[in-house]
Design an enzyme around this catalytic site. Structure first.
Site, PDB file in Angstrom:
ATOM      1  CE  LYS A  16       1.005   1.571   4.241  1.00 30.54           C
ATOM      2  NZ  LYS A  16       1.723   2.877   4.498  1.00 30.54           N
ATOM      3  N   GLY A 108       7.752   1.391   4.402  1.00 25.75           N
ATOM      4  CA  GLY A 108       6.624   2.331   4.506  1.00 25.75           C
ATOM      5  C   GLY A 108       5.508   2.020   3.685  1.00 25.75           C
ATOM      6  CG  MET A 109       5.920   0.882   0.148  1.00 24.24           C
ATOM      7  SD  MET A 109       6.275   0.568  -1.630  1.00 24.24           S
ATOM      8  CE  MET A 109       4.746   0.210  -2.458  1.00 24.24           C
ATOM      9  CG  ASP A 146      -0.468   0.034   7.993  1.00 25.60           C
ATOM     10  OD1 ASP A 146      -1.313   0.966   8.384  1.00 25.60           O
ATOM     11  OD2 ASP A 146       0.718   0.382   7.989  1.00 25.60           O
TER      12      ASP A 146
HETATM   13  O1  C5P Z   1       0.217  -0.856  14.630  1.00 29.42           O
HETATM   14  P1  C5P Z   1       1.695  -1.037  13.875  1.00 29.42           P
HETATM   15  O2  C5P Z   1       2.283  -2.011  14.936  1.00 29.42           O
HETATM   16  O3  C5P Z   1       1.920  -1.252  12.611  1.00 29.42           O
HETATM   17  O4  C5P Z   1       2.449   0.629  14.261  1.00 29.42           O
HETATM   18  C1  C5P Z   1       3.689   0.563  14.497  1.00 29.42           C
HETATM   19  C2  C5P Z   1       4.097   1.744  15.337  1.00 29.42           C
HETATM   20  O5  C5P Z   1       3.519   3.001  14.431  1.00 29.42           O
HETATM   21  C3  C5P Z   1       3.291   1.930  16.598  1.00 29.42           C
HETATM   22  O6  C5P Z   1       3.854   1.369  17.659  1.00 29.42           O
HETATM   23  C4  C5P Z   1       3.334   3.402  16.747  1.00 29.42           C
HETATM   24  O7  C5P Z   1       4.555   3.853  17.382  1.00 29.42           O
HETATM   25  C5  C5P Z   1       3.127   3.825  15.450  1.00 29.42           C
HETATM   26  N1  C5P Z   1       1.795   4.387  15.105  1.00 29.42           N
HETATM   27  C6  C5P Z   1       1.351   5.365  15.572  1.00 29.42           C
HETATM   28  N2  C5P Z   1      -0.036   5.913  15.136  1.00 29.42           N
HETATM   29  C7  C5P Z   1      -0.844   4.903  14.306  1.00 29.42           C
HETATM   30  C8  C5P Z   1      -0.104   3.981  13.776  1.00 29.42           C
HETATM   31  C9  C5P Z   1       1.172   3.493  14.057  1.00 29.42           C
HETATM   32  O8  C5P Z   1       1.899   6.221  16.174  1.00 29.42           O
HETATM   33  N3  C5P Z   1      -1.682   4.991  14.053  1.00 29.42           N
END
Ligand code: C5P
Length: 308
Positions: A16, A108-109, A146
């Site tokens: 994405k 970032g994808m 994601d």
């Molecule tokens: O949800 P995910 O584990 O992919 O997110 C990785 C990190 O990205 C989280 O621990 C957080 O630091 C940051 N993040 C965030 N706000 C979001 C999604 C991700 O701060 N909405």
């Protein structure tokens, strides 16, 4: 009596980019409230699950050596989460996961998220559960912000952490060039850098997504190009200043616009059509501003079981 071993299941899953990524303030749970427009691209990973007595994980392809192959691997965590969800935790100990990567690692994808989504759909099929995508998405949301989008694909408006999704009308196939950087960026570090930049100044914010949603419905890449925006871009560029040069080089090569994808460092360049994308890719590859380039189009569907 011999037990019947189900045949392996392969799932192809898209990457994405975020056409629009508006990041709100830091929440108490450490996440940020987002308003984002996800767009699934034809750059994909493939995940195969085997029922086996020799569980484990194998990874090949783009950036494979950077992917953890222990229990922390997001695809392996997805297998366990699904087994727990259906009350059969032992099933997770009898699965081998093989990942062929096309999506850059820490780019970032949402490559890791894609693999987790693929593993959920693949195991649901392998175990004969055939769960509805909405039920898989509930498990997906526990694994990462994601992961649900990778199940649905297409173009979608995401809110909350990014896990609450509504499909968006997108009338055209858009053509993209992706520039991969030498090394990945850590998503939490990029969010942390944005918090830091906001404490000490006032980096520009992208605002609401309505105009971009209208441009998507119109199908006009020139209109869309003017509206691409990502609040994390300033933070990614602050941590990786060379990205500024990459973004300029893509536009000099003929792209309509460039934007950092998600938390970066991959840069996505929107082009007028497929031929223009090939030309921009060739020129960008020769400009020495990135490790490698790929062309892709979107939107494409979410995770799908492959027939063969
Ligand atoms: O949800 P995910 O584990 O992919 O997110 C990785 C990190 O990205 C989280 O621990 C957080 O630091 C940051 N993040 C965030 N706000 C979001 C999604 C991700 O701060 N909405």
């Amino acid at each position: 009596m011999l037990a019947v071993v189900p045949p392996p299941v392969t799932v192809r899953v898209p990457s994405k980019i975020n056409l629009h990524l508006s990041v709100g303030d830091l929440r108490e749970d450490g996440y940020h409230d987002l308003t984002t427009v996800f767009h699934a691209l034809s750059l994909t990973d493939e995940v195969t699950v085997y029922a086996t007595q020799e569980p484990g994980i194998e990874v090949s392809g783009e950036g494979a050596r950077l992917v953890p192959t222990d229990g922390g691997n997001l695809a392996m965590r997805a297998v366990r989460a699904l087994a727990d969800h259906v009350g059969k935790p032992d099933e997770a100990e009898r699965v081998r996961v093989v990942i062929r990567k096309g999506i850059p690692v820490a780019g970032g994808m949402a490559g890791g998220s894609a693999d987790a989504a693929a593993a959920l759909l693949a195991c649901s099929t392998l175990w004969g559960l055939d769960l509805h995508r909405d039920e898989l998405a509930e498990v997906a949301a526990t694994l990462g912000s994601d992961v649900p989008f990778a199940l649905y694909g297409g173009t979608a408006l995401g809110t909350g952490r990014g896990e609450r999704l509504v499909p968006v009308l997108s009338r055209h196939t858009f053509h993209w060039v992706l520039a991969f950087d030498q090394r990945g960026l850590s998503t939490p570090k990029v969010y942390g850098e944005l918090d830091r930049l906001r404490e000490s100044g006032d980096p520009p914010r992208v605002g609401p997504p309505e105009a971009l949603l209208e441009a998507l419905a119109s199908g006009d890449p020139r209109r869309l190009a003017l509206l691409l925006g990502n609040d994390l871009q300033a933070a990614a560029v602050s941590l990786r200043p060379g990205l500024r040069r990459t973004l300029r080089a893509g536009v000099s090569a003929g792209a309509l616009a460039g934007v950092v994808s998600g938390s970066g460092p991959t840069c996505a360049f929107l082009c007028t059509d497929g031929d223009a994308a090939l030309k921009v890719a060739a020129e960008l590859a020769g400009a020495g501003v990135c490790r490698t380039v790929r062309v892709a189009h979107g939107p494409v569907p979410g995770a799908r079981v492959c027939d063969e």
